[in-house]
Design a protein around this motif. Structure first.
Motif, mmCIF file in Angstrom:
data_model
loop_
_atom_site.group_PDB
_atom_site.id
_atom_site.type_symbol
_atom_site.label_atom_id
_atom_site.label_comp_id
_atom_site.label_asym_id
_atom_site.label_seq_id
_atom_site.Cartn_x
_atom_site.Cartn_y
_atom_site.Cartn_z
ATOM 1 N N THR A 166 0.836 -1.194 0.000
ATOM 2 C CA THR A 166 0.000 0.000 0.000
ATOM 3 C C THR A 166 0.870 1.242 0.000
ATOM 4 O O THR A 166 1.985 1.230 0.532
ATOM 5 C CB THR A 166 -0.930 0.015 1.238
ATOM 6 N N ASP A 167 0.340 2.289 -0.618
ATOM 7 C CA ASP A 167 1.012 3.580 -0.541
ATOM 8 C C ASP A 167 0.804 4.166 0.856
ATOM 9 O O ASP A 167 0.092 3.585 1.681
ATOM 10 C CB ASP A 167 0.442 4.540 -1.588
ATOM 11 N N GLN A 168 1.411 5.312 1.099
ATOM 12 C CA GLN A 168 1.208 5.974 2.384
ATOM 13 C C GLN A 168 -0.267 6.263 2.587
ATOM 14 O O GLN A 168 -0.942 6.805 1.712
ATOM 15 C CB GLN A 168 2.013 7.274 2.442
#
Length: 309
Positions: free
Chosen positions: A105-107
């Motif tokens: 996942t991205d931030q």
């Protein structure tokens, strides 16, 4: 891909090989061991990753919240003093033999367990908002409610019939939402404000007990009890009296509150005629929890000369 749900694991599974999948709820690095709380739709179980599993340990070091994982391992009793009574799986943990990152996942724009998140942000990232336990609980509650209603009505010989969504405008209490027709240029379909006309046609066609859990659309201003799009339970019956309808609804409400909320309502609901409601409360939907009734001062004030207006 998996053999068990997270919260299906308990002391009866100790020494059992399992495969579980889910989202990383949290990760804790305690030096020699990495602990991951893995979450699926059923709940959370703790996963322990040891340096002895070198490849899995290296992957676990890179894991962040909301990473999607598959874990193969053995269910083990938690060491004494580390049990977590707040979790259904708090007596056990899964000692990982293999940990695979299915998706990163991205931030994150907000933490899933953060209750103080701006509503605009929540709606923008709705797919994250819906992972929150409260939102999951709301949708599962709605599912349970709909299932209970369907079971109740089908036991009473009702049948569920879907009615058209694209129809013509009919006289209702609000404005219609209109959908332009591609085939008939310059003409429009109307979205139904309710299935009123269709259900009456069904009854005169011989379907004596109809119901539908149906989407309705009304183009009107937002209020506490007004939504542009909403779901309603729609019922039509033939060969019944007013008392039959009231008894059916009372029985349905009693069942719904008992099964969904574990609340026992009084078996007999209070009944007010429209005339009594207007005379006692000046309103046809009074809140009976508030013991305030109108007092007629006509006789007491008829000799007074003071005029209020």
């Amino acid at each position: 891909m998996r053999t068990h749900l997270c919260t299906s694991l308990g002391e009866s599974h100790i020494e059992t090989d399992v495969v579980i999948t889910g989202w990383t709820n949290s990760r804790r690095d305690h030096g020699g061991l990495i602990f991951i709380d893995l979450r699926d739709h059923s709940g959370i179980v703790q996963v322990v990753v040891s340096p002895e599993q070198a490849e899995s340990f290296a992957r676990a070091e890179s894991v962040r919240n909301e990473y999607v994982l598959r874990v193969s391992g053995k269910v083990s009793q938690r060491p004494e003093g580390t049990e977590n009574s707040a979790l259904p799986t708090g007596e056990v943990e899964v000692v990982a033999d293999e940990l695979v990152i299915l998706n990163k996942t991205d931030q994150l724009p907000f933490q899933i367990d953060d209750d103080d998140v701006n509503e605009t942000v929540r709606l923008k990232y709705r797919y994250l908002d819906l992972r929150r336990s409260r939102m999951q609980g709301n949708l599962r509650l709605r599912h349970a409610l709909v299932r209970t209603i369907r079971t109740f009505l089908e036991k009473r010989d009702f049948i569920e019939i879907e009615t058209p969504m694209l129809t013509r405008s009919t006289p209702e209490g609000a404005r219609d939402y209109l959908v332009p027709s591609r085939i008939h240029t310059g003409s429009f379909y109307a979205m139904p404000q309710s299935p009123q006309m269709f259900k009456q046609i069904l009854v005169i066609s011989g379907f004596e007990r109809y119901y539908q859990i149906v989407r309705c659309f009304r183009d009107e201003d937002l209020r506490a009890d007004r939504q542009p799009e909403f779901t309603q339970l729609d019922i039509e019956m033939a060969f019944v009296e007013e008392s039959d309808i009231m008894q059916l609804m009372e029985d349905l409400y009693l069942l719904v509150f008992r099964k969904i909320s574990s609340v026992e309502l009084p078996s007999q609901f209070p009944v007010l005629t429209y005339a009594d409601a207007m005379r006692r409360y000046g309103y046809d939907l009074p809140d009976l929890r508030i013991p305030l009734e109108l007092t007629d001062l006509t006789e007491a004030m008829k000799r007074e000369e003071f005029k209020v207006f």
